[in-house]
Design an enzyme around this catalytic site. Structure first.
Site, mmCIF file in Angstrom:
data_model
loop_
_atom_site.group_PDB
_atom_site.id
_atom_site.type_symbol
_atom_site.label_atom_id
_atom_site.label_comp_id
_atom_site.label_asym_id
_atom_site.label_seq_id
_atom_site.Cartn_x
_atom_site.Cartn_y
_atom_site.Cartn_z
ATOM 1 N N GLU A 1 12.771 -0.023 1.110
ATOM 2 C CA GLU A 1 13.855 -0.159 2.084
ATOM 3 C C GLU A 1 14.656 -1.404 1.736
ATOM 4 O O GLU A 1 14.121 -2.510 1.710
ATOM 5 C CB GLU A 1 13.258 -0.251 3.492
ATOM 6 C CG GLU A 1 12.597 1.056 3.910
ATOM 7 C CD GLU A 1 11.533 0.902 4.981
ATOM 8 O OE1 GLU A 1 11.550 -0.114 5.711
ATOM 9 O OE2 GLU A 1 10.664 1.786 5.077
ATOM 10 N N GLU B 1 7.758 4.914 5.687
ATOM 11 C CA GLU B 1 6.752 4.325 4.796
ATOM 12 C C GLU B 1 5.685 5.324 4.406
ATOM 13 O O GLU B 1 5.194 5.343 3.274
ATOM 14 C CB GLU B 1 6.112 3.097 5.446
ATOM 15 C CG GLU B 1 7.047 1.910 5.602
ATOM 16 C CD GLU B 1 8.006 2.046 6.776
ATOM 17 O OE1 GLU B 1 7.877 3.008 7.564
ATOM 18 O OE2 GLU B 1 8.897 1.186 6.903
ATOM 19 N N ALA C 1 4.523 -6.801 4.441
ATOM 20 C CA ALA C 1 3.310 -6.056 4.098
ATOM 21 C C ALA C 1 2.735 -5.309 5.297
ATOM 22 O O ALA C 1 2.046 -4.303 5.123
ATOM 23 C CB ALA C 1 2.256 -7.014 3.533
ATOM 24 N N ASP C 2 3.033 -5.799 6.495
ATOM 25 C CA ASP C 2 2.500 -5.155 7.703
ATOM 26 C C ASP C 2 2.916 -3.683 7.802
ATOM 27 O O ASP C 2 2.228 -2.876 8.423
ATOM 28 C CB ASP C 2 2.978 -5.897 8.947
ATOM 29 C CG ASP C 2 2.883 -7.401 8.781
ATOM 30 O OD1 ASP C 2 2.012 -8.019 9.396
ATOM 31 O OD2 ASP C 2 3.682 -7.965 8.014
ATOM 32 N N HIS D 1 4.267 -9.598 11.505
ATOM 33 C CA HIS D 1 5.058 -9.821 10.291
ATOM 34 C C HIS D 1 4.444 -10.915 9.420
ATOM 35 O O HIS D 1 5.107 -11.433 8.539
ATOM 36 C CB HIS D 1 6.500 -10.208 10.636
ATOM 37 C CG HIS D 1 7.410 -9.042 10.872
ATOM 38 N ND1 HIS D 1 7.032 -7.944 11.587
ATOM 39 C CD2 HIS D 1 8.690 -8.805 10.467
ATOM 40 C CE1 HIS D 1 8.044 -7.086 11.636
ATOM 41 N NE2 HIS D 1 9.055 -7.579 10.960
#
Lengths: 341, 344
Positions: free
Chosen positions: B29, B60, B84-85, B129
Site C-alpha cells: 500500500e 492485506e 508491521a501490525d 502501530h
C-alpha cells in the site's frame, strides 16, 4: 492397469467411442465410481486417516469447468478437492495413495485429502482454510499475465467461502488488475450444516454481489454439465483475451455429509425429501438423458464405464495399500528447502 | 567501504535484485507514493514503474495470498507493510499457506514470498502501530524471520531472501532507517541463521535483535569505562537462530542478557534463554536477564512511551545486576530512538 508415475496424469482414453459430450459423462462416472469406492473403504476399513470431503452429486461442476481448460491452465480448490483434481487430470493412484498416507501419494503423505496437488496436470493445490485459495488463484493468474503467458487460473470454492473477507478482497483486486482468473463458486446450499439462508442476506445472490464489483458473472445450473462447460468456456475465453476476471456461481448439491463418507439425512439440518429431490437431478443422469436421442448407445457406455472405473478405483486402492509408508526418518523433509537447512 | 543509511541499503538491495531477476516485483500500500515506504521503494518505482512496484488495495489478506499464488507460478513478490501490525491481517495465508506450502505438498517446491514489516515504534504510535511481530512469525516452521540491525545486514538478508525459495519475514524498526554503516556495493547475500559478534567482550553476553543491538552497543561502551566488558551478539535472523554463537559466547562470559524489541514472554528473549538452558546451563554464573517490553500494550503519552520501550539504559542496568555492581555515578543513557523527529 498400466503403471503411471506419481505426478503424471494418465494418458487420455483413446478407446472410447464417445464424443466431447459423452466424454463429460464418462469423466463424471469416473469420479462418481472413485468416490463411492473411497467412501466404502473409508467407512469400512478405517485405514484412510484424513478428513475427506466428497463431491458425490456435484461432479458436473468440476468436470464441466475443467473441460473448458487447457493443460497450461492452473486449478486451485478448497477442501472439496477430489473431483476437480481428477477432472483436471490429476493422477488417481497418487491421490488415493495420499489418502492412505503413503510416500507414493501426490503430496508424499504429508498433505492428505485436503492438500492435493498434481503440478504436471495443472492441479496447483487445494487447501482447507475457507477462502484462502481464492487469492492464490488470483496471484497465479496475475503472474501468468505479467509474464505474458496466455494461461488462466481457476479457483474453486463453496458458497460458504464467499462470506470470508478475503473473497471480496480478491474479487476487488482481480477486477482492478484485470487478472485472468475464473472464480468458480460451487453453491451447494450448505456450509457444513448451516443453510445459506441463515448465513447470507435474502434479496440478493452471490452472483449479484460479485456483479456489483463489475465482474462478468454468471449464475448457472451446476448439475447441467453442458451448461457448466459452456459458461466456463466463455469465462476462460474472456480471461485469455485479456477481458478481465470472470465469476461462475454453479448451483449444485452434495448428497453426503460435509466431511466423511456417510449419508446425513438423520442429522436434522436438511430433509430427506430435499436430498432425494436433488438425487433425482443427478448430473450424470441428466447428462445421459440429454444426449440419448443423439447417442442411443450412451447407456451401454455408462455401464461399461462404471465397470471400468470401479475396477480402476479398486486397483488404485490396492496400489495405495501396498505402497510404502513414509519413513519417520524423513519427518522433517520439506519443512525448509534443503539448501540453507 | 562506502557508507549507506539503513533505508538506502534496503533500496539498493531491492533495485539490484529487480535488475538481476525480472521475476521480482514489489507489492504494498503506497509503495509508489512520494515517500516510497521511508524511501525504500522510491528508487525502484522511479526505475521500474507501476508494473513492478505495485500500489495495492487495502487488502492485506488477499494481497498476501496473491503473492503466494504469484510465487507458486513463477514470480518473486516482495510485499511491504508500512506498519508491521497490519501483517496480522495476513496471518492466515502467511502461516497456513506460505509457511506450509513446501511441506504439505510433499516437498515439490516452495513459495518464495518476501514480506517486509516496518515497526512504527515512537512518536506516540501506540498500541497497534508499534509492535514488532517477529516472534509471532518465527513460531511457525517453514518461514525464515530476520531482524536486521545494520545497513549491511538489511541489504544482505534481503538479497538472500529474494534469491531463496523459502518464504521470509523481515522486520525493520523504523528507528534504524537513518543509521549509517558500511555496505558492500555488490548484492552480497548474508545467510540466515548466522549471528554476528557486534562487539567482543568477556564479562557479560548481551544477545540482541534489531534496534536493541545498537542500544546494547551503547550500553557496552558505557560499561567499558567501568571495567565491565560486554559482548554483544546480533542474532540477525531469529529463525533459523544461530544457537552456536549464543552458546559459545555465554560459555565464555557466564552471564546472559537478552535484549528484544518485543515482549519477553514466549518471544525471542524466552527462546534464547531456553537455548542456553538446554545447551550450556552449567556455564551460567548468574540467572538470565531479559530486557524486553513490559506486559502491556504500547502507550501513547510521551512519558509512558519512554518508560515502555527499553533502551541502552535498561541494558546497562541488567548487566550491572548480573556482575553484582551498581550504577554509582554512571549517567543515564538516552535511546537510539530519542533522535526521532515528527510529524508522525
Amino acid at each position: 492397469m498400466t503403471t503411471t508415475p506419481v505426478g503424471v496424469a494418465p494418458a487420455p482414453d483413446t478407446v472410447d467411442p464417445a464424443g466431447p459430450d459423452a466424454a463429460l459423462i464418462r469423466d463424471m462416472v469416473r469420479i462418481r465410481c472413485v468416490e463411492e469406492e473411497l467412501c466404502d473403504r473409508y467407512r469400512d476399513d478405517q485405514e484412510m486417516r484424513t478428513p475427506t470431503h466428497f463431491s458425490i452429486g456435484q461432479e458436473a461442476t468440476a468436470v464441466g469447468v475443467c473441460a473448458a481448460t487447457g493443460p497450461d491452465d492452473l486449478v486451485f480448490t478448497g477442501h472439496r478437492s477430489h473431483a476437480p483434481y481428477l477432472a483436471k487430470g490429476g493422477d488417481l493412484r497418487a491421490m488415493v495413495a495420499e489418502l492412505y498416507g503413503r510416500e507414493a501419494g501426490c503430496a508424499r503423505g504429508r498433505g492428505g485429502s485436503i492438500h492435493l496437488i498434481d503440478r504436471a496436470a495443472g492441479f496447483a493445490g487445494s487447501a482447507a482454510i475457507l477462502g484462502e485459495m481464492i487469492p492464490v488463484g488470483v496471484g497465479a493468474g496475475w503472474s501468468a499475465a505479467l509474464r505474458g503467458r496466455s494461461s488462466v487460473a481457476l479457483t474453486f470454492f463453496g458458497d460458504g467461502a464467499t462470506e470470508e473477507g478475503v473473497f471480496h478482497e480478491s474479487i476487488n483486486f482481480a477486477q482492478v488488475h484485470r487478472v485472468p482468473v475464473v472464480f468458480v463458486c460451487e453453491n451447494n446450499l450448505y456450509s457444513i450444516s448451516s443453510p445459506l439462508r441463515q448465513r447470507q442476506p435474502a434479496g440478493s445472490t452471490i452472483t449479484d454481489r460479485v456483479a456489483a464489483y463489475g465482474l462478468w458473472a454468471r449464475s448457472v445450473d451446476g448439475n447441467d454439465v453442458y451448461a457448466v462447460r459452456a459458461a466456463a468456456r466463455a469465462a476462460v475465453a474472456r480471461c485469455r483475451e485479456g477481458a478481465g476476471p470472470a465469476f461462475l456461481e454453479l448451483h449444485t448439491y452434495r448428497w453426503r455429509e460435509h466431511v466423511g463418507p456417510g449419508w446425513d439425512h438423520d442429522h436434522g439440518y436438511r430433509a430427506k425429501e430435499e436430498i432425494d429431490d436433488w438425487i433425482a437431478r443427478c448430473p450424470i443422469r441428466r447428462a445421459t438423458d440429454a444426449i440419448r436421442d443423439a447417442e442411443p448407445r450412451v447407456d451401454d457406455w455408462v455401464r461399461q464405464w462404471e465397470q471400468r472405473y470401479r475396477e480402476e478405483a479398486r486397483a488404485a486402492v490396492r496400489f495405495a495399500r501396498a505402497a510404502a509408508w513414509p519413513s519417520v526418518a524423513n519427518l522433517l523433509d520439506g519443512a525448509y528447502e534443503t539448501v540453507g537447512r | 567501504m562506502r557508507e549507506l543509511t539503513y533505508w538506502q541499503a534496503i533500496s539498493e538491495a531491492t533495485m539490484q535484485c529487480m535488475a538481476d531477476d525480472p521475476s521480482v516485483l514489489v507489492l504494498g500500500e503506497g509503495v509508489d507514493d512520494h515517500k516510497g515506504t521511508f524511501g525504500t521503494t522510491k528508487a525502484a518505482y522511479e526505475r521500474y514503474g507501476a508494473a513492478r512496484v505495485v500500489d495495492v488495495p487495502n487488502s492485506e489478506n488477499a494481497c498476501a495470498g496473491i503473492a503466494i499464488g504469484a510465487a507458486a507460478n513463477g514470480l518473486r513478490p516482495l510485499v511491504v507493510h508500512t506498519r508491521a501490525d497490519f501483517m496480522f491481517l495476513a496471518l492466515d495465508v502467511m502461516v497456513n499457506l506460505a509457511a506450509k506450502w513446501r511441506y504439505m505438498y510433499g516437498d515439490q517446491g516452495g513459495v518464495p514470498v518476501v514480506t517486509r514489516g516496518v515497526v512504527g515504534r515512537g512518536w506516540g504510535q501506540g498500541a497497534t502501530h508499534s509492535q514488532s511481530p517477529h516472534a509471532t512469525f518465527a513460531h511457525y516452521a517453514g518461514l525464515y524471520v530476520a531482524t536486521p540491525a545494520s545497513p549491511a545486514d538489511a541489504k544482505g538478508l534481503l538479497v538472500t531472501a529474494l534469491r531463496g525459495d523459502t518464504p521470509v519475514v523481515l522486520i525493520e524498526n523504523r528507528n534504524l532507517y537513518p543509521l549509517t554503516g558500511p555496505v558492500p556495493e555488490e548484492p552480497e547475500p548474508v545467510p540466515f541463521g548466522v549471528g554476528r559478534i557486534a562487539r567482543a567482550g568477556d564479562d557479560v553476553t548481551v544477545v540482541a535483535a534489531s534496534l536493541m543491538v545498537h542500544e546494547a552497543e551503547r550500553a557496552a561502551e558505557q560499561l567499558a569505562a567501568r571495567g565491565i566488558s560486554v559482548e554483544v551478539v546480533d542474532v540477525r535472523s531469529i529463525r533459523p537462530l544461530d544457537e552456536r554463537i549464543i552458546c559459545e559466547s555465554v560459555a565464555r562470559t557466564g552471564r546472559l542478557v537478552v535484549a528484544d524489541t518485543s515482549w519477553a514472554r514466549y518471544g525471542l528473549a524466552a527462546e534464547v534463554a531456553a537455548v542456553v538452558a538446554e545447551n550450556v546451563p552449567e556455564t551460567l554464573r548468574a540467572p538470565v536477564r531479559r530486557v524486553a517490553l513490559p506486559d502491556s500494550p504500547a502507550p501513547v503519552s510521551w512519558p509512558l512511551e519512554e518508560a515502555f520501550h527499553p533502551g541502552a539504559d535498561a541494558v546497562v542496568e541488567a548487566c550491572l545486576a548480573l556482575v553484582g555492581d551498581d550504577r554509582g555515578s554512571l549517567p543515564r543513557l538516552s535511546s537510539v530512538a530519542a533522535e526521532f523527529h515528527g510529524p508522525y
